[in-house]
Scaffold this motif. Structure first.
Motif, PDB file in Angstrom:
ATOM      1  N   ALA A 186     -22.372  -9.812  -1.408  1.00 17.98           N
ATOM      2  CA  ALA A 186     -21.097  -9.827  -2.131  1.00 17.98           C
ATOM      3  C   ALA A 186     -21.189 -10.652  -3.408  1.00 17.98           C
ATOM      4  O   ALA A 186     -20.468 -10.388  -4.375  1.00 17.98           O
ATOM      5  CB  ALA A 186     -19.988 -10.369  -1.235  1.00 17.98           C
ATOM      6  N   ALA A 187     -22.092 -11.638  -3.427  1.00 16.04           N
ATOM      7  CA  ALA A 187     -22.258 -12.488  -4.603  1.00 16.04           C
ATOM      8  C   ALA A 187     -23.146 -11.844  -5.655  1.00 16.04           C
ATOM      9  O   ALA A 187     -23.367 -12.429  -6.721  1.00 16.04           O
ATOM     10  CB  ALA A 187     -22.839 -13.836  -4.199  1.00 16.04           C
ATOM     11  N   GLY A 188     -23.665 -10.633  -5.379  1.00 12.29           N
ATOM     12  CA  GLY A 188     -24.437  -9.913  -6.371  1.00 12.29           C
ATOM     13  C   GLY A 188     -25.931  -9.846  -6.134  1.00 12.29           C
ATOM     14  O   GLY A 188     -26.663  -9.268  -6.935  1.00 12.29           O
ATOM     15  N   HIS A 189     -26.410 -10.413  -5.032  1.00  7.58           N
ATOM     16  CA  HIS A 189     -27.829 -10.328  -4.728  1.00  7.58           C
ATOM     17  C   HIS A 189     -28.207  -8.900  -4.347  1.00  7.58           C
ATOM     18  O   HIS A 189     -27.406  -8.171  -3.744  1.00  7.58           O
ATOM     19  CB  HIS A 189     -28.192 -11.268  -3.571  1.00  7.58           C
ATOM     20  N   THR A 190     -29.414  -8.509  -4.647  1.00 11.97           N
ATOM     21  CA  THR A 190     -29.897  -7.199  -4.219  1.00 11.97           C
ATOM     22  C   THR A 190     -30.154  -7.242  -2.718  1.00 11.97           C
ATOM     23  O   THR A 190     -30.371  -8.328  -2.138  1.00 11.97           O
ATOM     24  CB  THR A 190     -31.200  -6.827  -4.931  1.00 11.97           C
ATOM     25  N   PRO A 191     -30.152  -6.080  -2.049  1.00  6.87           N
ATOM     26  CA  PRO A 191     -30.481  -6.074  -0.615  1.00  6.87           C
ATOM     27  C   PRO A 191     -31.828  -6.716  -0.315  1.00  6.87           C
ATOM     28  O   PRO A 191     -31.969  -7.444   0.675  1.00  6.87           O
ATOM     29  CB  PRO A 191     -30.463  -4.584  -0.267  1.00  6.87           C
ATOM     30  N   ALA A 192     -32.812  -6.477  -1.165  1.00  6.50           N
ATOM     31  CA  ALA A 192     -34.133  -7.067  -0.939  1.00  6.50           C
ATOM     32  C   ALA A 192     -34.073  -8.591  -1.024  1.00  6.50           C
ATOM     33  O   ALA A 192     -34.659  -9.303  -0.193  1.00  6.50           O
ATOM     34  CB  ALA A 192     -35.130  -6.518  -1.954  1.00  6.50           C
ATOM     35  N   ALA A 202       0.830  -1.206   0.000  1.00  7.38           N
ATOM     36  CA  ALA A 202       0.000   0.000   0.000  1.00  7.38           C
ATOM     37  C   ALA A 202       0.860   1.250   0.000  1.00  7.38           C
ATOM     38  O   ALA A 202       1.097   1.853   1.043  1.00  7.38           O
ATOM     39  CB  ALA A 202      -0.923  -0.001   1.218  1.00  7.38           C
ATOM     40  N   PRO A 203       1.363   1.660  -1.182  1.00 11.73           N
ATOM     41  CA  PRO A 203       2.133   2.905  -1.232  1.00 11.73           C
ATOM     42  C   PRO A 203       1.280   4.108  -0.851  1.00 11.73           C
ATOM     43  O   PRO A 203       1.786   5.100  -0.326  1.00 11.73           O
ATOM     44  CB  PRO A 203       2.585   2.973  -2.697  1.00 11.73           C
ATOM     45  N   GLU A 204      -0.029   4.008  -1.113  1.00  5.42           N
ATOM     46  CA  GLU A 204      -0.956   5.052  -0.691  1.00  5.42           C
ATOM     47  C   GLU A 204      -1.686   4.594   0.566  1.00  5.42           C
ATOM     48  O   GLU A 204      -1.874   3.396   0.786  1.00  5.42           O
ATOM     49  CB  GLU A 204      -1.971   5.344  -1.813  1.00  5.42           C
ATOM     50  N   PRO A 205      -2.132   5.524   1.394  1.00  2.00           N
ATOM     51  CA  PRO A 205      -2.855   5.140   2.614  1.00  2.00           C
ATOM     52  C   PRO A 205      -4.106   4.339   2.289  1.00  2.00           C
ATOM     53  O   PRO A 205      -4.789   4.588   1.305  1.00  2.00           O
ATOM     54  CB  PRO A 205      -3.211   6.497   3.245  1.00  2.00           C
ATOM     55  N   VAL A 206      -4.383   3.316   3.112  1.00  2.00           N
ATOM     56  CA  VAL A 206      -5.591   2.517   2.959  1.00  2.00           C
ATOM     57  C   VAL A 206      -6.427   2.632   4.232  1.00  2.00           C
ATOM     58  O   VAL A 206      -5.909   2.872   5.318  1.00  2.00           O
ATOM     59  CB  VAL A 206      -5.271   1.035   2.681  1.00  2.00           C
ATOM     60  N   ASP A 207      -7.726   2.472   4.074  1.00  2.76           N
ATOM     61  CA  ASP A 207      -8.650   2.475   5.207  1.00  2.76           C
ATOM     62  C   ASP A 207      -9.786   1.526   4.826  1.00  2.76           C
ATOM     63  O   ASP A 207     -10.684   1.890   4.065  1.00  2.76           O
ATOM     64  CB  ASP A 207      -9.176   3.879   5.468  1.00  2.76           C
ATOM     65  N   ILE A 208      -9.729   0.301   5.315  1.00  2.00           N
ATOM     66  CA  ILE A 208     -10.627  -0.762   4.875  1.00  2.00           C
ATOM     67  C   ILE A 208     -11.471  -1.246   6.047  1.00  2.00           C
ATOM     68  O   ILE A 208     -10.961  -1.510   7.135  1.00  2.00           O
ATOM     69  CB  ILE A 208      -9.824  -1.958   4.309  1.00  2.00           C
ATOM     70  N   VAL A 239     -21.430  -2.869   2.249  1.00  2.00           N
ATOM     71  CA  VAL A 239     -21.022  -4.200   2.699  1.00  2.00           C
ATOM     72  C   VAL A 239     -20.668  -5.076   1.499  1.00  2.00           C
ATOM     73  O   VAL A 239     -19.664  -5.784   1.480  1.00  2.00           O
ATOM     74  CB  VAL A 239     -22.136  -4.857   3.532  1.00  2.00           C
ATOM     75  N   ALA A 240     -21.508  -5.026   0.456  1.00  3.03           N
ATOM     76  CA  ALA A 240     -21.291  -5.852  -0.731  1.00  3.03           C
ATOM     77  C   ALA A 240     -19.960  -5.558  -1.397  1.00  3.03           C
ATOM     78  O   ALA A 240     -19.348  -6.441  -1.993  1.00  3.03           O
ATOM     79  CB  ALA A 240     -22.425  -5.634  -1.725  1.00  3.03           C
ATOM     80  N   ALA A 241     -19.509  -4.313  -1.300  1.00  2.07           N
ATOM     81  CA  ALA A 241     -18.273  -3.901  -1.966  1.00  2.07           C
ATOM     82  C   ALA A 241     -17.054  -3.952  -1.051  1.00  2.07           C
ATOM     83  O   ALA A 241     -15.950  -3.601  -1.476  1.00  2.07           O
ATOM     84  CB  ALA A 241     -18.432  -2.480  -2.517  1.00  2.07           C
ATOM     85  N   ALA A 242     -17.212  -4.372   0.198  1.00  2.00           N
ATOM     86  CA  ALA A 242     -16.085  -4.411   1.131  1.00  2.00           C
ATOM     87  C   ALA A 242     -14.991  -5.324   0.589  1.00  2.00           C
ATOM     88  O   ALA A 242     -15.257  -6.481   0.252  1.00  2.00           O
ATOM     89  CB  ALA A 242     -16.558  -4.914   2.495  1.00  2.00           C
ATOM     90  N   PRO A 243     -13.756  -4.842   0.469  1.00  2.00           N
ATOM     91  CA  PRO A 243     -12.687  -5.632  -0.185  1.00  2.00           C
ATOM     92  C   PRO A 243     -12.473  -7.009   0.416  1.00  2.00           C
ATOM     93  O   PRO A 243     -12.357  -8.000  -0.307  1.00  2.00           O
ATOM     94  CB  PRO A 243     -11.453  -4.735  -0.018  1.00  2.00           C
ATOM     95  N   TRP A 244     -12.406  -7.113   1.736  1.00  3.18           N
ATOM     96  CA  TRP A 244     -12.140  -8.414   2.334  1.00  3.18           C
ATOM     97  C   TRP A 244     -13.285  -9.384   2.088  1.00  3.18           C
ATOM     98  O   TRP A 244     -13.082 -10.569   1.875  1.00  3.18           O
ATOM     99  CB  TRP A 244     -11.896  -8.269   3.842  1.00  3.18           C
ATOM    100  N   LEU A 245     -14.511  -8.877   2.113  1.00  2.79           N
ATOM    101  CA  LEU A 245     -15.651  -9.753   1.877  1.00  2.79           C
ATOM    102  C   LEU A 245     -15.710 -10.192   0.424  1.00  2.79           C
ATOM    103  O   LEU A 245     -16.067 -11.322   0.110  1.00  2.79           O
ATOM    104  CB  LEU A 245     -16.947  -9.039   2.251  1.00  2.79           C
ATOM    105  N   ALA A 246     -15.327  -9.290  -0.485  1.00  2.10           N
ATOM    106  CA  ALA A 246     -15.392  -9.588  -1.917  1.00  2.10           C
ATOM    107  C   ALA A 246     -14.480 -10.748  -2.304  1.00  2.10           C
ATOM    108  O   ALA A 246     -14.769 -11.476  -3.261  1.00  2.10           O
ATOM    109  CB  ALA A 246     -15.035  -8.345  -2.728  1.00  2.10           C
TER     110      ALA A 246
END
Length: 255
Positions: free
Chosen positions: A198-204, A8-14, A233-240
């Protein structure tokens, strides 16, 4: 177990989405890379993250390698002792293992491959599992049923299955696993919904398949457990990348 490198050459905040396991992060550098933040507390180096740490974030910059372990609460209770103090907190590994933590880190750093590191970690965990008494069989059964039902089982029914009163199950479960049975069920159900998102389902759709009353219910749980919206949540890097790093843990129903 999973191994990963941070570049991470640039700051990260995950944001780290809560998982129904106790998480161990072993810093294979010298503790100067990433920092962990939860509930106004910050730590560096090797840490243990208990169930439901609140809004947990990883921040910093630099390069390094890390070994991440997920322990089911029943196993974590054996590895770290009675885990009430781990409920909703994070702690340096050294605070829980003392000098053994430093020896474990040194051995893992000296390894020349991830396979060797995994083998060393498995041996260390096995030694601790063998040296400690497990939790009550009734508590272990309650956790397994909560997990396999994806949080959709009543505490009263679980108490009946193990032959305990609801009050006794509540007390023993919390003292040994650091979380109440009801809270554990909420966490397991949210984890299932998060993986669907994360698998692409809609919130509903995720709300319906996970047993929530409606999408608003899922929205509230997402805020409670992560401070995020379902879309975030769906886009959270670790979860993805969860299904890649942990292929045995997925949103798909068990066979």
């Amino acid at each position: 177990m999973a191994g990963f490198g941070a570049r991470a050459p640039e700051p990260v905040d995950i944001a780290m989405v809560p998982h129904p396991c106790v998480t161990v992060l072993v810093d294979l550098g010298e503790g100067g890379g990433l920092a962990y933040h939860a509930r106004g507390r910050s730590e560096r180096g090797s840490i243990v993250v208990g169930l439901l740490p609140g809004e947990f974030r990883v921040a910093g910059r630099g390069e390094g390698e890390y070994l991440q372990l997920r322990l089911e609460p029943v196993a974590a209770a054996a590895v770290f002792g009675a885990s009430t103090e781990l409920g909703g907190t994070m702690a340096p590994l050294e605070d829980l293992w003392g000098r053994d933590a430093r020896r474990a880190e040194d051995g893992l750093r000296a390894a020349t491959s991830w396979d060797e590191r995994f083998a060393i970690a498995a041996e260390l965990l096995g030694q601790r599992l063998d040296a400690r008494s497990p939790v009550d069989p009734e508590v272990a059964h309650t956790w397994r049923r909560t997990s396999t039902s994806r949080g959709r089982v009543r505490v009263e029914d679980l108490a009946g299955e193990v032959g305990w009163s609801r009050k006794r199950l509540w007390s023993r479960f919390r003292s040994q696993l650091g979380i109440t049975p009801k809270r554990a069920a909420r966490l397991v159900r949210f984890d299932h919904a998060a993986h669907l998102l994360a698998a692409g389902h809609t919130p509903a759709s995720a709300a319906t398949e996970s047993g929530y009353a409606d999408q608003s219910h899922l929205n509230r749980e997402a805020r409670t457990f992560t401070g995020l919206t379902p879309s975030a949540v769906a886009a959270a890097p670790w979860l993805a990348i969860d299904d890649i790093a942990w292929p045995a843990s997925s949103a798909r129903p068990p066979a």
